[in-house]
Design a protein around this motif. Structure first.
Motif, short mmCIF file in Angstrom:
data_model
loop_
_atom_site.label_atom_id
_atom_site.label_comp_id
_atom_site.label_asym_id
_atom_site.label_seq_id
_atom_site.Cartn_x
_atom_site.Cartn_y
_atom_site.Cartn_z
N LEU A 130 0.81 -1.22 0.00
CA LEU A 130 0.00 0.00 0.00
C LEU A 130 0.85 1.27 0.00
CD1 LEU A 130 -2.79 -1.08 2.52
CD2 LEU A 130 -3.04 -0.75 0.06
N ILE A 131 2.10 1.16 0.41
CA ILE A 131 3.00 2.32 0.36
C ILE A 131 3.74 2.38 -0.98
CG2 ILE A 131 5.06 3.39 1.36
CD1 ILE A 131 4.21 2.35 4.07
N LEU B 224 12.08 -0.44 -3.27
CA LEU B 224 11.05 -0.93 -4.17
C LEU B 224 10.34 0.21 -4.89
CD1 LEU B 224 9.41 -3.82 -2.09
CD2 LEU B 224 10.91 -4.03 -4.07
N ALA B 225 10.10 1.31 -4.18
CA ALA B 225 9.46 2.47 -4.81
C ALA B 225 10.38 3.13 -5.83
CB ALA B 225 9.04 3.48 -3.75
N LEU B 226 11.68 3.16 -5.54
CA LEU B 226 12.63 3.81 -6.44
C LEU B 226 12.86 3.02 -7.72
CD1 LEU B 226 15.36 5.14 -3.96
CD2 LEU B 226 13.63 6.44 -5.19
N PHE B 227 12.53 1.74 -7.73
CA PHE B 227 12.75 0.93 -8.92
C PHE B 227 11.44 0.44 -9.54
CE2 PHE B 227 16.87 0.55 -6.83
CZ PHE B 227 17.74 0.71 -7.90
N GLY B 228 10.35 1.13 -9.25
CA GLY B 228 9.07 0.69 -9.80
C GLY B 228 8.30 1.75 -10.56
N ALA C 254 3.39 5.27 -4.02
CA ALA C 254 4.63 6.06 -4.05
C ALA C 254 5.30 5.97 -5.42
CB ALA C 254 5.57 5.57 -2.95
N ALA C 255 5.38 4.77 -5.98
CA ALA C 255 5.98 4.62 -7.31
C ALA C 255 5.17 5.37 -8.37
CB ALA C 255 6.08 3.14 -7.67
N GLY D 295 -0.08 -1.60 -8.84
CA GLY D 295 1.24 -1.68 -8.22
C GLY D 295 1.23 -2.27 -6.83
N ILE D 296 0.06 -2.27 -6.17
CA ILE D 296 -0.02 -2.86 -4.83
C ILE D 296 0.31 -4.34 -4.88
CG2 ILE D 296 -1.58 -3.39 -2.92
CD1 ILE D 296 -3.04 -0.77 -3.53
#
Length: 309
Positions: A111-112, A174-178, A116-117, A232-233
């Motif tokens: 959920l984050i 994970l957010a930086l690479f998605g 975020a991505a 994305g979740i």
């Protein structure tokens, strides 16, 4: 009978304007999309199951007598029973309690990371498409570079850092690479939007570029961001589970579905309840998220797959 729209004064008839009628409120695009979404079986099933899983993960442990750290000295490697609904592991810990806590961690990460991505992709893609020129080339070069780098192996190399930090470090990576693929899509949409009259008028009036992006660009690509955040979740939960399964994600004493699957995989044949329950819940969670995101995509973009319900 007198006409309610006329008034007679002596021999003179005076016409009166009809009372103004209240115009029907036009449905906003958001409400129309919401009606389309809830009208589909995929959205009702996926959204209902996902909502139930979230409530179950966070409320269930409060209603269960065993904690995920408790040990039952009289029940080692016991199958499911009335005392231990999902059975116990080899040291007497309750699998049901551990599964709910692991589900909590995986859901929080998903959920984050998903929204975020999507937010990073929206900002980067909109800025690149709006500014163009050298800035666009530089941002696209960074995006292409990140797409080439295998993020899984990079996170594996950085996994020793995770062991000294909390699981939030995994969320950041994970957010930086998605976000890269969606960023390219948003960039293309922005390059089309910046040629619209209202964007040109705002630029002519001296409105700052960031304000134009925030007011005129991002709202017009919000549908893409919502779809990607929803889809994305599930993708983030799978990524976290995979990394944790191989020992590169969530670290002990924290628990996630990935760590439970890693521990249960060695006993999947002899003690299947250690593996089957976390794996089944993972499949149901990802499937529900995908169904909801798929229905949302079709509601926002009818050409993507109409009449599949």
């Amino acid at each position: 009978m007198t006409d309610p729209t006329t008034t007679t004064v002596g021999d003179t008839v005076i016409l009166r304007d009809e009372p103004p009628t209240q115009p029907a409120r036009s449905r906003s695009r958001g409400s129309m999309i919401f009606r389309k979404v809830i009208a589909t079986n995929r959205a009702r099933i996926g959204g209902g199951v996902l909502l139930f899983i979230i409530l179950w993960a966070f409320i269930g442990p409060l209603l269960y007598p065993w904690s995920f750290t408790d040990q039952d000295g009289l029940a080692f490697s016991q199958p499911p029973s009335l005392d231990h609904w999902f059975g116990t592991n080899n040291i007497g810990q309750d699998v049901y309690a551990q599964t709910l806590v692991g589900l909590q961690k995986s859901l929080v990460i998903g959920l984050i990371v998903g929204p975020a991505a999507a937010l990073i992709a929206g900002l980067v893609g909109a800025v690149a498409g709006y500014l163009g020129g050298v800035w666009d080339k530089a941002i696209i070069w960074v995006i292409d570079l990140l797409l080439v780098i295998p993020s899984f192996y990079l996170i594996v190399l950085l996994s020793p850092v995770f062991r000294s930090l909390s699981w939030l470090a995994l969320v950041v990576f994970l957010a930086l690479f998605g976000w890269m693929v969606l960023a390219r899509v948003i960039r293309g949409q922005t390059m089309s939007l910046r040629e619209r009259e209202y964007v040109k008028a705002a630029r002519f009036m001296g409105v700052p570029g960031f304000t134009i992006v925030r007011r005129h660009i991002l709202p017009n690509v919000a549908s893409l961001l919502i779809i990607d955040a929803t889809l994305g979740i599930g993708a983030a939960i799978l990524s976290e589970t995979t990394l944790s399964f191989f020992g590169f994600g969530v670290q002990a004493p924290d628990v996630s579905l990935g760590t439970l699957l890693a521990l249960g995989s060695t006993a999947a044949v002899t003690r299947p309840w250690l593996f089957v329950f976390p794996a089944g819940i993972l499949i149901i969670t990802v499937l529900a998220s995908s169904l909801l995101g798929d229905a949302l995509r079709d509601a926002i973009d009818p050409t993507s797959g109409a009449n599949r319900d």
